[in-house]
Each structure stands twice: as C-alpha cells, then as structure tokens.
Design a protein around this motif. Structure first.
Motif, mmCIF file in Angstrom:
data_model
loop_
_atom_site.group_PDB
_atom_site.id
_atom_site.type_symbol
_atom_site.label_atom_id
_atom_site.label_comp_id
_atom_site.label_asym_id
_atom_site.label_seq_id
_atom_site.Cartn_x
_atom_site.Cartn_y
_atom_site.Cartn_z
ATOM 1 N N ILE A 66 0.857 -1.183 0.000
ATOM 2 C CA ILE A 66 0.000 0.000 0.000
ATOM 3 C C ILE A 66 0.901 1.244 0.000
ATOM 4 O O ILE A 66 1.822 1.353 0.796
ATOM 5 C CB ILE A 66 -0.922 0.018 1.235
ATOM 6 N N GLY A 67 0.639 2.166 -0.923
ATOM 7 C CA GLY A 67 1.415 3.397 -1.010
ATOM 8 C C GLY A 67 2.530 3.367 -2.047
ATOM 9 O O GLY A 67 3.044 4.422 -2.419
ATOM 10 N N ASP A 68 2.924 2.177 -2.513
ATOM 11 C CA ASP A 68 3.924 2.115 -3.584
ATOM 12 C C ASP A 68 3.329 2.734 -4.852
ATOM 13 O O ASP A 68 2.114 2.807 -5.007
ATOM 14 C CB ASP A 68 4.339 0.672 -3.859
ATOM 15 N N LYS A 69 4.186 3.140 -5.762
ATOM 16 C CA LYS A 69 3.749 3.818 -6.982
ATOM 17 C C LYS A 69 3.910 2.913 -8.195
ATOM 18 O O LYS A 69 4.843 2.118 -8.264
ATOM 19 C CB LYS A 69 4.550 5.102 -7.185
ATOM 20 N N ILE A 70 2.982 3.073 -9.148
ATOM 21 C CA ILE A 70 3.040 2.338 -10.410
ATOM 22 C C ILE A 70 2.797 3.323 -11.545
ATOM 23 O O ILE A 70 1.891 4.152 -11.476
ATOM 24 C CB ILE A 70 1.984 1.214 -10.470
ATOM 25 N N VAL A 71 3.613 3.210 -12.601
ATOM 26 C CA VAL A 71 3.443 4.000 -13.823
ATOM 27 C C VAL A 71 3.029 3.048 -14.933
ATOM 28 O O VAL A 71 3.613 1.973 -15.089
ATOM 29 C CB VAL A 71 4.760 4.711 -14.217
ATOM 30 N N LYS A 72 2.029 3.451 -15.714
ATOM 31 C CA LYS A 72 1.581 2.636 -16.849
ATOM 32 C C LYS A 72 2.505 2.870 -18.029
ATOM 33 O O LYS A 72 2.280 3.730 -18.859
ATOM 34 C CB LYS A 72 0.144 2.979 -17.235
ATOM 35 N N CYS A 73 3.566 2.151 -18.083
ATOM 36 C CA CYS A 73 4.531 2.085 -19.181
ATOM 37 C C CYS A 73 5.890 1.767 -18.557
ATOM 38 O O CYS A 73 6.050 1.806 -17.340
ATOM 39 C CB CYS A 73 4.607 3.346 -20.038
ATOM 40 N N GLU A 74 6.815 1.435 -19.409
ATOM 41 C CA GLU A 74 8.178 1.189 -18.937
ATOM 42 C C GLU A 74 8.932 2.505 -18.963
ATOM 43 O O GLU A 74 9.050 3.141 -20.006
ATOM 44 C CB GLU A 74 8.866 0.166 -19.840
ATOM 45 N N VAL A 75 9.399 2.937 -17.780
ATOM 46 C CA VAL A 75 10.148 4.190 -17.693
ATOM 47 C C VAL A 75 11.465 3.938 -16.979
ATOM 48 O O VAL A 75 11.577 3.012 -16.167
ATOM 49 C CB VAL A 75 9.347 5.305 -16.973
ATOM 50 N N ASP A 76 12.464 4.762 -17.281
ATOM 51 C CA ASP A 76 13.760 4.606 -16.621
ATOM 52 C C ASP A 76 14.022 5.728 -15.617
ATOM 53 O O ASP A 76 15.151 5.998 -15.260
ATOM 54 C CB ASP A 76 14.895 4.486 -17.639
ATOM 55 N N PHE A 77 12.969 6.358 -15.147
ATOM 56 C CA PHE A 77 13.036 7.421 -14.151
ATOM 57 C C PHE A 77 13.394 6.809 -12.798
ATOM 58 O O PHE A 77 12.719 5.906 -12.324
ATOM 59 C CB PHE A 77 11.664 8.104 -14.082
ATOM 60 N N GLU A 78 14.458 7.284 -12.180
ATOM 61 C CA GLU A 78 14.863 6.801 -10.862
ATOM 62 C C GLU A 78 14.481 7.843 -9.815
ATOM 63 O O GLU A 78 14.842 9.012 -9.945
ATOM 64 C CB GLU A 78 16.373 6.550 -10.794
ATOM 65 N N ILE A 79 13.747 7.427 -8.788
ATOM 66 C CA ILE A 79 13.404 8.329 -7.692
ATOM 67 C C ILE A 79 14.578 8.337 -6.714
ATOM 68 O O ILE A 79 14.920 7.315 -6.131
ATOM 69 C CB ILE A 79 12.119 7.886 -6.977
ATOM 70 N N THR A 80 15.198 9.516 -6.563
ATOM 71 C CA THR A 80 16.335 9.654 -5.638
ATOM 72 C C THR A 80 15.961 10.454 -4.396
ATOM 73 O O THR A 80 16.697 10.450 -3.419
ATOM 74 C CB THR A 80 17.520 10.359 -6.325
ATOM 75 N N GLY A 81 14.837 11.151 -4.451
ATOM 76 C CA GLY A 81 14.413 11.949 -3.312
ATOM 77 C C GLY A 81 14.810 13.408 -3.401
ATOM 78 O O GLY A 81 14.398 14.215 -2.584
ATOM 79 N N THR A 82 15.639 13.748 -4.388
ATOM 80 C CA THR A 82 16.028 15.140 -4.564
ATOM 81 C C THR A 82 15.511 15.635 -5.907
ATOM 82 O O THR A 82 15.417 14.862 -6.872
ATOM 83 C CB THR A 82 17.562 15.320 -4.501
ATOM 84 N N LYS A 83 15.169 16.927 -5.957
ATOM 85 C CA LYS A 83 14.627 17.520 -7.171
ATOM 86 C C LYS A 83 15.647 17.417 -8.296
ATOM 87 O O LYS A 83 16.814 17.672 -8.051
ATOM 88 C CB LYS A 83 14.272 18.974 -6.889
ATOM 89 N N PRO A 84 15.298 17.005 -9.483
ATOM 90 C CA PRO A 84 13.984 16.736 -10.052
ATOM 91 C C PRO A 84 13.605 15.250 -10.061
ATOM 92 O O PRO A 84 12.929 14.801 -10.974
ATOM 93 C CB PRO A 84 14.131 17.270 -11.470
ATOM 94 N N TYR A 85 14.032 14.509 -9.080
ATOM 95 C CA TYR A 85 13.780 13.060 -9.048
ATOM 96 C C TYR A 85 13.051 12.636 -7.770
ATOM 97 O O TYR A 85 13.422 11.659 -7.133
ATOM 98 C CB TYR A 85 15.096 12.291 -9.215
ATOM 99 N N ARG A 86 12.016 13.381 -7.414
ATOM 100 C CA ARG A 86 11.187 13.059 -6.251
ATOM 101 C C ARG A 86 9.922 12.342 -6.718
ATOM 102 O O ARG A 86 9.591 12.381 -7.905
ATOM 103 C CB ARG A 86 10.801 14.341 -5.507
ATOM 104 N N PRO A 87 9.181 11.717 -5.787
ATOM 105 C CA PRO A 87 7.902 11.101 -6.190
ATOM 106 C C PRO A 87 6.959 12.091 -6.872
ATOM 107 O O PRO A 87 6.294 11.747 -7.848
ATOM 108 C CB PRO A 87 7.326 10.597 -4.863
#
Length: 145
Positions: free
Chosen positions: A96-117
C-alpha cells in the motif's frame, strides 16, 4: 475478470500494458526512504471512473485495477523489508502506497529535485498509488488511484 485457464493454472488474458513499479523501502545506511524500480511486462490495466450521488451532488473518483500474473521474483511486503540491499534488487513486492506507472520508464526516484515522487507524477501520465492488493492463486489484482 480477464484471466484464462492454461492447464491447471490461470493467466492474465488481455495483456495491454507494461508497468514500472516503485517499491518504497527504508535504507538503514542513509537513514532515508528510497525507491526501487521494477518493470513488469504484460499486465492488464483497467481504468475506471466511480460515481456516487450524495446530498452534495455527484462525486466522481478515478481508480485503476491491474491484473498481474504471479512471478517468481515476488516476495511478501514483510519479507521485502527484511532483504539486504544486495538481495532486494532481485525481488519486488506490492505494498500500500507504492507507486506504479503505466509504461516502462527509466526514471529513478532519488528523493532530490527533479527526481522526487512528485516529479514522477508531474513527468508521466497514469501514475497511481497502490490502495489494495488481492493475491489469488495465480495472479494479483492491484487497485490504485
């Protein structure tokens, strides 16, 4: 339901999407939350709009139901949380709370802008948060908004 029988097992029948799953986990080394990205191919993605009439008028809410075949590298959320950093990269879970994107993406969430949730949600269409998971004998039904 969109599953079909193959011998004594069931499989998702109408595979209309690939997804990218972001599992949130706590990293003891950095004392922060991080996200692990996993691509899952061949799922059934169904978007729907729910409406309720109340004394305040018509209330509309969008939700998504995803049917996903069971895969060998799935582990339960509690087991996933206990995995070492090295082992975690070999597995995924649905929490519960995990994120899903409809497609294959190579975006890595690092927690710092511009790679935040929030940046993930601004960058891509069809980003949902998992709200419920139903584990059946041969597949998962994951619901999100």
């Amino acid at each position: 339901m969109f599953v079909c029988t193959r011998g004594d097992t069931m499989a998702v029948l109408f595979k209309n999407a690939d997804i990218t799953l972001y599992n949130k986990y706590y990293d003891l080394n950095s004392d922060t939350y991080k996200y692990q990205r996993t691509v899952i191919k061949g799922v059934n993605w169904q978007g729907k709009r729910n409406g309720i009439v109340s004394d305040k008028g018509l209330l509309l809410a969008d939700s998504t139901l995803i049917f996903i075949d069971k895969l060998n590298n799935y582990v339960s959320p509690k087991r996933f949380a206990k995995l070492s950093d090295e082992d975690r990269t070999n597995y995924f879970t649905f929490t519960i709370g995990d994120k899903i994107v409809k497609c294959e993406v190579d975006f890595e969430i690092t927690g710092t802008k511009p790679y935040r949730p929030a940046d993930l949600e601004n960058e891509f269409d069809d980003v949902i948060d998992i709200k419920s998971v139903n584990s059946l004998s041969d597949h998962f039904e994951v619901e999100g908004v």
